[in-house]
Motif scaffolding. Structure first.
Motif, PDB file in Angstrom:
ATOM      1  N   SER A  77      -3.684  12.899 -16.338  1.00  0.00           N
ATOM      2  CA  SER A  77      -2.375  12.345 -16.706  1.00  0.00           C
ATOM      3  C   SER A  77      -2.427  11.572 -18.021  1.00  0.00           C
ATOM      4  O   SER A  77      -3.447  11.009 -18.396  1.00  0.00           O
ATOM      5  N   GLY A  78      -1.274  11.536 -18.692  1.00  0.00           N
ATOM      6  CA  GLY A  78      -1.141  10.702 -19.871  1.00  0.00           C
ATOM      7  C   GLY A  78      -0.915   9.251 -19.511  1.00  0.00           C
ATOM      8  O   GLY A  78      -1.045   8.371 -20.342  1.00  0.00           O
ATOM      9  N   ALA A  79      -0.560   9.019 -18.230  1.00  0.00           N
ATOM     10  CA  ALA A  79      -0.371   7.661 -17.701  1.00  0.00           C
ATOM     11  C   ALA A  79       0.689   6.895 -18.477  1.00  0.00           C
ATOM     12  O   ALA A  79       0.514   5.733 -18.819  1.00  0.00           O
ATOM     13  N   ALA A 114       9.438  -1.379 -24.022  1.00  0.00           N
ATOM     14  CA  ALA A 114       8.775  -1.697 -22.752  1.00  0.00           C
ATOM     15  C   ALA A 114       8.150  -0.473 -22.074  1.00  0.00           C
ATOM     16  O   ALA A 114       7.490  -0.609 -21.049  1.00  0.00           O
ATOM     17  N   GLU A 115       8.348   0.724 -22.641  1.00  0.00           N
ATOM     18  CA  GLU A 115       7.771   1.940 -22.064  1.00  0.00           C
ATOM     19  C   GLU A 115       6.404   2.165 -22.699  1.00  0.00           C
ATOM     20  O   GLU A 115       6.308   2.723 -23.801  1.00  0.00           O
ATOM     21  N   ARG A 116       5.354   1.764 -22.011  1.00  0.00           N
ATOM     22  CA  ARG A 116       4.011   1.850 -22.591  1.00  0.00           C
ATOM     23  C   ARG A 116       3.167   2.859 -21.812  1.00  0.00           C
ATOM     24  O   ARG A 116       3.695   3.707 -21.090  1.00  0.00           O
ATOM     25  N   SER A 117       1.874   2.789 -21.972  1.00  0.00           N
ATOM     26  CA  SER A 117       0.972   3.698 -21.263  1.00  0.00           C
ATOM     27  C   SER A 117      -0.302   2.952 -20.922  1.00  0.00           C
ATOM     28  O   SER A 117      -0.611   1.905 -21.510  1.00  0.00           O
ATOM     29  N   VAL A 118      -1.045   3.498 -19.964  1.00  0.00           N
ATOM     30  CA  VAL A 118      -2.336   2.930 -19.601  1.00  0.00           C
ATOM     31  C   VAL A 118      -3.400   4.010 -19.696  1.00  0.00           C
ATOM     32  O   VAL A 118      -3.098   5.203 -19.713  1.00  0.00           O
ATOM     33  N   ALA A 171       1.595   8.627  16.240  1.00  0.00           N
ATOM     34  CA  ALA A 171       1.485   7.194  16.478  1.00  0.00           C
ATOM     35  C   ALA A 171       0.979   6.431  15.265  1.00  0.00           C
ATOM     36  O   ALA A 171       1.340   5.274  15.059  1.00  0.00           O
ATOM     37  N   ASN A 172       0.130   7.089  14.463  1.00  0.00           N
ATOM     38  CA  ASN A 172      -0.575   6.296  13.441  1.00  0.00           C
ATOM     39  C   ASN A 172      -0.954   7.086  12.197  1.00  0.00           C
ATOM     40  O   ASN A 172      -1.973   6.827  11.576  1.00  0.00           O
ATOM     41  N   VAL A 173      -0.119   8.070  11.816  1.00  0.00           N
ATOM     42  CA  VAL A 173      -0.353   8.835  10.591  1.00  0.00           C
ATOM     43  C   VAL A 173       0.776   8.550   9.610  1.00  0.00           C
ATOM     44  O   VAL A 173       1.957   8.637   9.960  1.00  0.00           O
ATOM     45  N   TRP A 174       0.395   8.207   8.387  1.00  0.00           N
ATOM     46  CA  TRP A 174       1.354   7.891   7.333  1.00  0.00           C
ATOM     47  C   TRP A 174       1.085   8.789   6.133  1.00  0.00           C
ATOM     48  O   TRP A 174      -0.060   9.186   5.887  1.00  0.00           O
ATOM     49  N   LEU A 175       2.137   9.113   5.377  1.00  0.00           N
ATOM     50  CA  LEU A 175       2.006   9.926   4.176  1.00  0.00           C
ATOM     51  C   LEU A 175       2.429   9.120   2.952  1.00  0.00           C
ATOM     52  O   LEU A 175       3.367   8.318   3.011  1.00  0.00           O
ATOM     53  N   ALA A 176       1.720   9.339   1.862  1.00  0.00           N
ATOM     54  CA  ALA A 176       2.071   8.758   0.568  1.00  0.00           C
ATOM     55  C   ALA A 176       1.757   9.815  -0.481  1.00  0.00           C
ATOM     56  O   ALA A 176       0.698   9.808  -1.103  1.00  0.00           O
ATOM     57  N   THR A 177       2.672  10.750  -0.647  1.00  0.00           N
ATOM     58  CA  THR A 177       2.434  11.879  -1.548  1.00  0.00           C
ATOM     59  C   THR A 177       3.777  12.425  -2.027  1.00  0.00           C
ATOM     60  O   THR A 177       4.823  11.831  -1.800  1.00  0.00           O
ATOM     61  N   GLY A 178       3.723  13.569  -2.722  1.00  0.00           N
ATOM     62  CA  GLY A 178       4.955  14.197  -3.177  1.00  0.00           C
ATOM     63  C   GLY A 178       5.642  13.453  -4.298  1.00  0.00           C
ATOM     64  O   GLY A 178       6.846  13.613  -4.509  1.00  0.00           O
ATOM     65  N   THR A 179       4.885  12.665  -5.056  1.00  0.00           N
ATOM     66  CA  THR A 179       5.480  11.824  -6.093  1.00  0.00           C
ATOM     67  C   THR A 179       5.740  12.560  -7.404  1.00  0.00           C
ATOM     68  O   THR A 179       6.247  11.960  -8.352  1.00  0.00           O
ATOM     69  N   TYR A 180       5.375  13.840  -7.468  1.00  0.00           N
ATOM     70  CA  TYR A 180       5.648  14.683  -8.636  1.00  0.00           C
ATOM     71  C   TYR A 180       5.052  14.033  -9.888  1.00  0.00           C
ATOM     72  O   TYR A 180       3.840  13.894  -9.982  1.00  0.00           O
ATOM     73  N   ARG A 181       5.889  13.610 -10.852  1.00  0.00           N
ATOM     74  CA  ARG A 181       5.372  13.034 -12.098  1.00  0.00           C
ATOM     75  C   ARG A 181       5.334  11.507 -12.068  1.00  0.00           C
ATOM     76  O   ARG A 181       5.032  10.880 -13.089  1.00  0.00           O
ATOM     77  N   ASP A 182       5.654  10.894 -10.921  1.00  0.00           N
ATOM     78  CA  ASP A 182       5.862   9.444 -10.895  1.00  0.00           C
ATOM     79  C   ASP A 182       4.780   8.666 -10.154  1.00  0.00           C
ATOM     80  O   ASP A 182       4.879   7.445 -10.038  1.00  0.00           O
ATOM     81  N   GLY A 183       3.775   9.334  -9.613  1.00  0.00           N
ATOM     82  CA  GLY A 183       2.825   8.656  -8.740  1.00  0.00           C
ATOM     83  C   GLY A 183       2.073   7.526  -9.402  1.00  0.00           C
ATOM     84  O   GLY A 183       2.015   6.405  -8.879  1.00  0.00           O
ATOM     85  N   LEU A 184       1.485   7.785 -10.556  1.00  0.00           N
ATOM     86  CA  LEU A 184       0.723   6.742 -11.230  1.00  0.00           C
ATOM     87  C   LEU A 184       1.647   5.593 -11.622  1.00  0.00           C
ATOM     88  O   LEU A 184       1.319   4.425 -11.409  1.00  0.00           O
ATOM     89  N   HIS A 185       2.791   5.925 -12.162  1.00  0.00           N
ATOM     90  CA  HIS A 185       3.739   4.896 -12.594  1.00  0.00           C
ATOM     91  C   HIS A 185       4.179   4.021 -11.421  1.00  0.00           C
ATOM     92  O   HIS A 185       4.290   2.796 -11.544  1.00  0.00           O
ATOM     93  N   GLN A 186       4.432   4.632 -10.268  1.00  0.00           N
ATOM     94  CA  GLN A 186       4.950   3.898  -9.117  1.00  0.00           C
ATOM     95  C   GLN A 186       3.849   3.259  -8.267  1.00  0.00           C
ATOM     96  O   GLN A 186       4.154   2.527  -7.319  1.00  0.00           O
TER      97      GLN A 186
END
Length: 486
Positions: A48-50, A163-167, A352-367
Motif C-alpha cells: 500500500s501507499g498508505a 491534512a491528507e498525508r501518508s505513512v 458464540a465467539n467469532v468476529w470479523l474485521a475485513t472487507g475494508t477494500y481501500r480503507d483498511g490501513l487508513h481506518q
C-alpha cells in the motif's frame, strides 16, 4: 495435533488491521496471539501507499448512498486519530521514527481520463471538502516543483489538502510487531487452516502444520482470504457477502536525480482503482501505485501487463524523468472486496465467539486505529460505532446505487480505461461502445439476480465469462448469496 497455548483472543491475520486490533487488545490487558505468515504474502498492507486520504478517495458513487456516506464518516473520524495512534505505537514499540512521510495531498485533474469519471470524482472530492468544512486550496498543479508530465497528459487543476498525508507502511507494520511483543502479546508465525469448533463456539485455530492455538474468542482479520476460514459455519457463511481480491501492483523507485515531491500526488479514483498516485518515503525513495484488478483468488505475483501499464502511466502523467528511475522493489497486494463493497465488521451472527474485521477494500490501513479501538470496545460489551452498525458480517446486500446507476458507472469506467490506455478512436465510437457495454452489463446483472446488483467492478469482471457458464466462481458465489436473501 499439538497445542500452542490458550489465549483470551486469537487474531487471524497480520496485516495492518489485524495487527492493530491485536495491539489494542494486548495493551488493554488481554492475553492475545496473532497468527500470520511472516512474509504477509497476500496482504494489502505490504503493497500500500498508505495514504491517509479520506477526501482524496471520495467518488460520486460514494456520496450517492447512505452507506457510502457512513463509510466517509468513519474515514474522517479515523484520520483524526492518527497523531495519537502514532504516539501510542512509538511508546509501545520504543521506536521514535516518524511514520508520516509527506506534507499534504495534491489531487490533480489531468487531461488523461474522462469527464464522467475524473471530472465527476474531482467535483465530488471538492463537494465533500466543503461539506466537512475541511481546509483546502484550489491550486495550479503546474506550479508544483516536482511534477513534470508529458504535455498530452498535463494537469489542468488541483486541490491541495494539507491534512491528507501518508505513512510508511513498512515502518508501521514493524512498529505494530514490536508494540505487540512489548505489551506481552504473542506472534504466531504460520498460516491458519481452519477454525476448531465445539457446537457454535470456536475453541481454537488450527494451522497448516497441525498446531492448534486455543482461544476464548477469535477475530478473523485475514484480508481477502478471511472467509476461507468459515467452513465450519457453512450455513452462516452463506449469508455473508462473498469476497474477491482487488489485486494491485506498486513499485518503490529511486529517482534519477534523487528528487521526490513533498506531498502525495494523485488523480481522483478512476478505472475501478484508486487513481494514479505517488508517495514520497522518508528514505528518499518514491512509491508509485494505481492498479486494482478484480481476482476471485488473491495473487502473489504481478502480471507484466499490469506493471507495464503502471509504469507508463507514471512516466506520462507524473514525471517524464521517471524513465531514468531505478526499480528498488516490486510489490503485490490484495484488497478484500465484499460483494457489496462495504466492510464486514462485527460478530459473526450465529456463532458464540467469532468476529470479523475485513472487507475494508481501500480503507483498511487508513481506518485501522478506529477499527482497533472499536473492536476492543465491542468485545468489552460496548456499542458499535453508529456508522459501522450496518456493516455486520451477516447481512443482506447493501446497495451501491440503483441497477441503472451501477451499470452507467461500469460503462463510464470502462471507457475511462480506454482513454487512460491512450486508445485512438473516432468520435462516434465511444457512443457505439457505450451502447454495447450497457447492454452487456445489464444482461450480466439480470442473469445473476432480478433485483440485487453487484458493484460495477464486479459486473465488469464477469464480462469475461459467458452468462451460461456455471463454472464462473464469482457468478456462483453472488448467485448463492443473493438467493439466501430473497
Amino acid at each position: 495435533m499439538t497445542s500452542s497455548g490458550h489465549y483470551d483472543v486469537v487474531v487471524v491475520g497480520n496485516g495492518v488491521v489485524g495487527s492493530s486490533i491485536a495491539f489494542e487488545l494486548s495493551r488493554r490487558g488481554a492475553r492475545v496471539a496473532r497468527i500470520g505468515e511472516p512474509n504477509r504474502k497476500y496482504a494489502a498492507s505490504t503493497a500500500s501507499g498508505a495514504m491517509l486520504g479520506c477526501f482524496g478517495e471520495v467518488t460520486t458513487s460514494l456520496l450517492a448512498t447512505a452507506h457510502g456516506r457512513a463509510k466517509l464518516a468513519v474515514d474522517y473520524e479515523a484520520r483524526g486519530m492518527w497523531a495519537g495512534w502514532a504516539d501510542s505505537l512509538a511508546d509501545a514499540a520504543a521506536d521514535e521514527r516518524a511514520l508520516v512521510t509527506s506534507r499534504g495531498t495534491l489531487v490533480m485533474l489531468n487531461s488523461t481520463g474522462s469527464k464522467a469519471v475524473d471530472t465527476g470524482n474531482f467535483q465530488a472530492i471538492e463537494s465533500a471538502l466543503r461539506s466537512y468544512e475541511e481546509p483546502y486550496e484550489r491550486v495550479d498543479p503546474q506550479d508544483d516543483a516536482w511534477l513534470a508530465p508529458n504535455d498530452l497528459h498535463r494537469s489542468l487543476m488541483g486541490l491541495y489538502i494539507p491534512a491528507e498525508r501518508s505513512v510508511d507502511s513498512a515502518l508501521l507494520l514493524a512498529k505494530l510487531d514490536a508494540a505487540l511483543r512489548h505489551t506481552a502479546g504473542t506472534i504466531v508465525d504460520g498460516r491458519a487452516r481452519t477454525l476448531v469448533t465445539q457446537g457454535d463456539r470456536v475453541t481454537g485455530v488450527a494451522l497448516e502444520d497441525g498446531t492448534v492455538v486455543g482461544a476464548d474468542t477469535v477475530i478473523v482479520a485475514a484480508g481477502a482470504t478471511s472467509l476461507d476460514l468459515l467452513g465450519a459455519f457453512e450455513d452462516i457463511a452463506r449469508r455473508v457477502p462473498p469476497m474477491v481480491s482487488g489485486y494491485g501492483v506498486s513499485v518503490i523507485v529511486e529517482t534519477g536525480d534523487g528528487r521526490v515531491p513533498d506531498s502525495v500526488l494523485r488523480t481522483p479514483n478512476r478505472s475501478f482503482a484508486c487513481g494514479l498516485h505517488c508517495v514520497p518515503r522518508a528514505d528518499g525513495s518514491l512509491y508509485v501505485g494505481a492498479t486494482n484488478i478484480i481476482s476471485h483468488d488473491p495473487r502473489q505475483y504481478a502480471l507484466l501487463s499490469d506493471l507495464k501499464f503502471l509504469l507508463e502511466c507514471a512516466m506520462d502523467q507524473l514525471h517524464t524523468g521517471l524513465d531514468d528511475a531505478s526499480l528498488q522493489k516490486l510489490q503485490v497486494g490484495n484488497r478484500p472486496i465484499p460483494a457489496d463493497g462495504f466492510p464486514l465488521f462485527g460478530r459473526l451472527d450465529g456463532t458464540a465467539n467469532v468476529w470479523l474485521a475485513t472487507g475494508t477494500y481501500r480503507d483498511g490501513l487508513h481506518q485501522s486505529p478506529l477499527l482497533a479501538q472499536q473492536m476492543a470496545d465491542m468485545l468489552g460489551g460496548g456499542e458499535a460505532h453508529p456508522a459501522l452498525r450496518d456493516f455486520v458480517p451477516v447481512r443482506p446486500p447493501l446497495p451501491t446505487g440503483t441497477r441503472d446507476e451501477i451499470i452507467e458507472t461500469a460503462v463510464d469506467h470502462m471507457l475511462g480505461t480506454g482513454w487512460e490506455s491512450k486508445w485512438t478512436v473516432s468520435g462516434e465510437w465511444p457512443k457505439i461502445l457505450s451502447s454495447n457495454l450497457r447492454a452487456t452489463y445489464r444482461s450480466i446483472a439480470e442473469s445473476v439476480h432480478p433485483t440485487f446488483t453487484p458493484p460495477s467492478e464486479l459486473l465488469v469482471e464477469m464480462d469475461d465469462v459467458l452468462d451460461e457458464d456455471l463454472h464462473d466462481p464469482l457468478r456462483q458465489a453472488l448467485t448463492s448469496y443473493y438467493k439466501e436473501w430473497e
